[in-house]
Design a protein around this motif. Structure first.
Motif, PDB file in Angstrom:
ATOM      1  N   PRO A   1      -0.076   9.481   6.053  1.00  0.00           N
ATOM      2  CA  PRO A   1      -0.242  10.507   5.022  1.00  0.00           C
ATOM      3  C   PRO A   1       0.508  10.079   3.758  1.00  0.00           C
ATOM      4  O   PRO A   1       1.414   9.250   3.809  1.00  0.00           O
ATOM      5  CB  PRO A   1       0.400  11.749   5.656  1.00  0.00           C
ATOM      6  N   LYS A   2       0.132  10.650   2.629  1.00  0.00           N
ATOM      7  CA  LYS A   2       0.824  10.346   1.369  1.00  0.00           C
ATOM      8  C   LYS A   2       2.172  11.044   1.306  1.00  0.00           C
ATOM      9  O   LYS A   2       3.102  10.565   0.656  1.00  0.00           O
ATOM     10  CB  LYS A   2      -0.040  10.761   0.184  1.00  0.00           C
ATOM     11  N   SER A   3       2.279  12.194   1.964  1.00  0.00           N
ATOM     12  CA  SER A   3       3.543  12.931   1.992  1.00  0.00           C
ATOM     13  C   SER A   3       3.686  13.614   3.343  1.00  0.00           C
ATOM     14  O   SER A   3       2.691  14.004   3.956  1.00  0.00           O
ATOM     15  CB  SER A   3       3.601  13.956   0.856  1.00  0.00           C
ATOM     16  N   ALA A   4       4.932  13.740   3.794  1.00  0.00           N
ATOM     17  CA  ALA A   4       5.162  14.331   5.117  1.00  0.00           C
ATOM     18  C   ALA A   4       6.502  15.052   5.167  1.00  0.00           C
ATOM     19  O   ALA A   4       7.487  14.610   4.568  1.00  0.00           O
ATOM     20  CB  ALA A   4       5.122  13.253   6.196  1.00  0.00           C
ATOM     21  N   TYR A   5       6.506  16.138   5.891  1.00  0.00           N
ATOM     22  CA  TYR A   5       7.715  16.912   6.191  1.00  0.00           C
ATOM     23  C   TYR A   5       8.137  16.547   7.614  1.00  0.00           C
ATOM     24  O   TYR A   5       7.309  16.541   8.524  1.00  0.00           O
ATOM     25  CB  TYR A   5       7.402  18.408   6.095  1.00  0.00           C
ATOM     26  N   ILE A   6       9.403  16.235   7.793  1.00  0.00           N
ATOM     27  CA  ILE A   6       9.916  15.875   9.119  1.00  0.00           C
ATOM     28  C   ILE A   6      10.494  17.122   9.775  1.00  0.00           C
ATOM     29  O   ILE A   6      11.261  17.870   9.157  1.00  0.00           O
ATOM     30  CB  ILE A   6      11.010  14.794   9.010  1.00  0.00           C
ATOM     31  N   THR A   7      10.161  17.337  11.038  1.00  0.00           N
ATOM     32  CA  THR A   7      10.705  18.462  11.775  1.00  0.00           C
ATOM     33  C   THR A   7      11.037  18.040  13.198  1.00  0.00           C
ATOM     34  O   THR A   7      10.430  17.127  13.749  1.00  0.00           O
ATOM     35  CB  THR A   7       9.739  19.672  11.774  1.00  0.00           C
TER      36      THR A   7
ATOM     37  N   VAL B   1       5.378   6.682   2.171  1.00  0.00           N
ATOM     38  CA  VAL B   1       5.114   8.097   2.409  1.00  0.00           C
ATOM     39  C   VAL B   1       6.214   8.890   1.711  1.00  0.00           C
ATOM     40  O   VAL B   1       7.398   8.669   1.965  1.00  0.00           O
ATOM     41  CB  VAL B   1       5.114   8.424   3.922  1.00  0.00           C
ATOM     42  N   TYR B   2       5.819   9.794   0.801  1.00  0.00           N
ATOM     43  CA  TYR B   2       6.808  10.678   0.184  1.00  0.00           C
ATOM     44  C   TYR B   2       7.301  11.615   1.282  1.00  0.00           C
ATOM     45  O   TYR B   2       6.508  12.303   1.923  1.00  0.00           O
ATOM     46  CB  TYR B   2       6.203  11.471  -0.978  1.00  0.00           C
ATOM     47  N   THR B   3       8.599  11.607   1.498  1.00  0.00           N
ATOM     48  CA  THR B   3       9.152  12.274   2.673  1.00  0.00           C
ATOM     49  C   THR B   3      10.046  13.454   2.313  1.00  0.00           C
ATOM     50  O   THR B   3      10.963  13.307   1.503  1.00  0.00           O
ATOM     51  CB  THR B   3       9.956  11.251   3.505  1.00  0.00           C
ATOM     52  N   TYR B   4       9.754  14.593   2.920  1.00  0.00           N
ATOM     53  CA  TYR B   4      10.602  15.781   2.813  1.00  0.00           C
ATOM     54  C   TYR B   4      11.458  15.829   4.084  1.00  0.00           C
ATOM     55  O   TYR B   4      10.932  16.039   5.179  1.00  0.00           O
ATOM     56  CB  TYR B   4       9.750  17.050   2.708  1.00  0.00           C
ATOM     57  N   ASN B   5      12.751  15.599   3.913  1.00  0.00           N
ATOM     58  CA  ASN B   5      13.666  15.517   5.046  1.00  0.00           C
ATOM     59  C   ASN B   5      14.644  16.680   4.965  1.00  0.00           C
ATOM     60  O   ASN B   5      15.550  16.684   4.127  1.00  0.00           O
ATOM     61  CB  ASN B   5      14.407  14.178   4.996  1.00  0.00           C
ATOM     62  N   PRO B   6      14.512  17.690   5.834  1.00  0.00           N
ATOM     63  CA  PRO B   6      15.400  18.848   5.757  1.00  0.00           C
ATOM     64  C   PRO B   6      16.875  18.503   6.010  1.00  0.00           C
ATOM     65  O   PRO B   6      17.753  19.171   5.467  1.00  0.00           O
ATOM     66  CB  PRO B   6      14.860  19.810   6.814  1.00  0.00           C
ATOM     67  N   ALA B   7      17.147  17.477   6.781  1.00  0.00           N
ATOM     68  CA  ALA B   7      18.538  17.083   7.015  1.00  0.00           C
ATOM     69  C   ALA B   7      19.173  16.590   5.712  1.00  0.00           C
ATOM     70  O   ALA B   7      20.315  16.951   5.394  1.00  0.00           O
ATOM     71  CB  ALA B   7      18.610  16.005   8.091  1.00  0.00           C
TER      72      ALA B   7
END
Length: 129
Positions: free
Chosen positions: A4-10, A36-42
């Motif tokens: 994917p071009k962007s992803a949220y990690i959970t 991948v543009y990454t959204y990392n909540p940590a």
């Protein structure tokens, strides 16, 4: 595999050593290696003052859980996909994020040993009174 071009990690955090932040960092690094543009909540939590070596209710823990959840939901909305860390099946928060992602039509991938596997998890919601 098409990433994917962007992803949220959970994945699981509570009850894990240092809230499992190292696993989040490892997956983020792998995804970013594939552009991948990454959204990392940590990462977001630590940038906002969360200290993973302290319990959530510690007086020196300068962190707002409600603000974190608001960011998580925003990040899922912004992402093309979500990526599930190993052990996601035991995380109530992750299950809620999966339901949200499914409702938004996001792709869902399981991460295991550097590989992404497209999955369609079946999550049941129990009614509460």
């Amino acid at each position: 595999m098409n990433f994917p071009k962007s992803a949220y990690i959970t994945g699981p955090m509570r009850g894990r050593p240092l809230y499992n932040f190292q696993a989040f960092a490892d997956v983020a690094m792998t995804l970013r290696g594939y552009d991948v543009y990454t959204y990392n909540p940590a990462e977001r939590d630590m940038a906002c003052g969360f200290q993973p070596h302290l319990p959530l209710d510690h007086p020196d823990q300068n962190f707002c859980l409600e603000e974190a959840f608001t960011w998580d939901f925003w990040a899922i909305n912004e992402s093309e996909a979500i990526v599930l860390l190993p052990g996601w099946e035991t995380s109530e928060g992750t299950k809620k994020e999966i339901i949200l992602a499914q409702g938004m039509g996001k792709s869902i991938f399981a991460y295991n040993s550097g590989l992404l596997e497209p999955i369609k998890p079946k999550i049941t919601v129990e009614a509460t009174s």
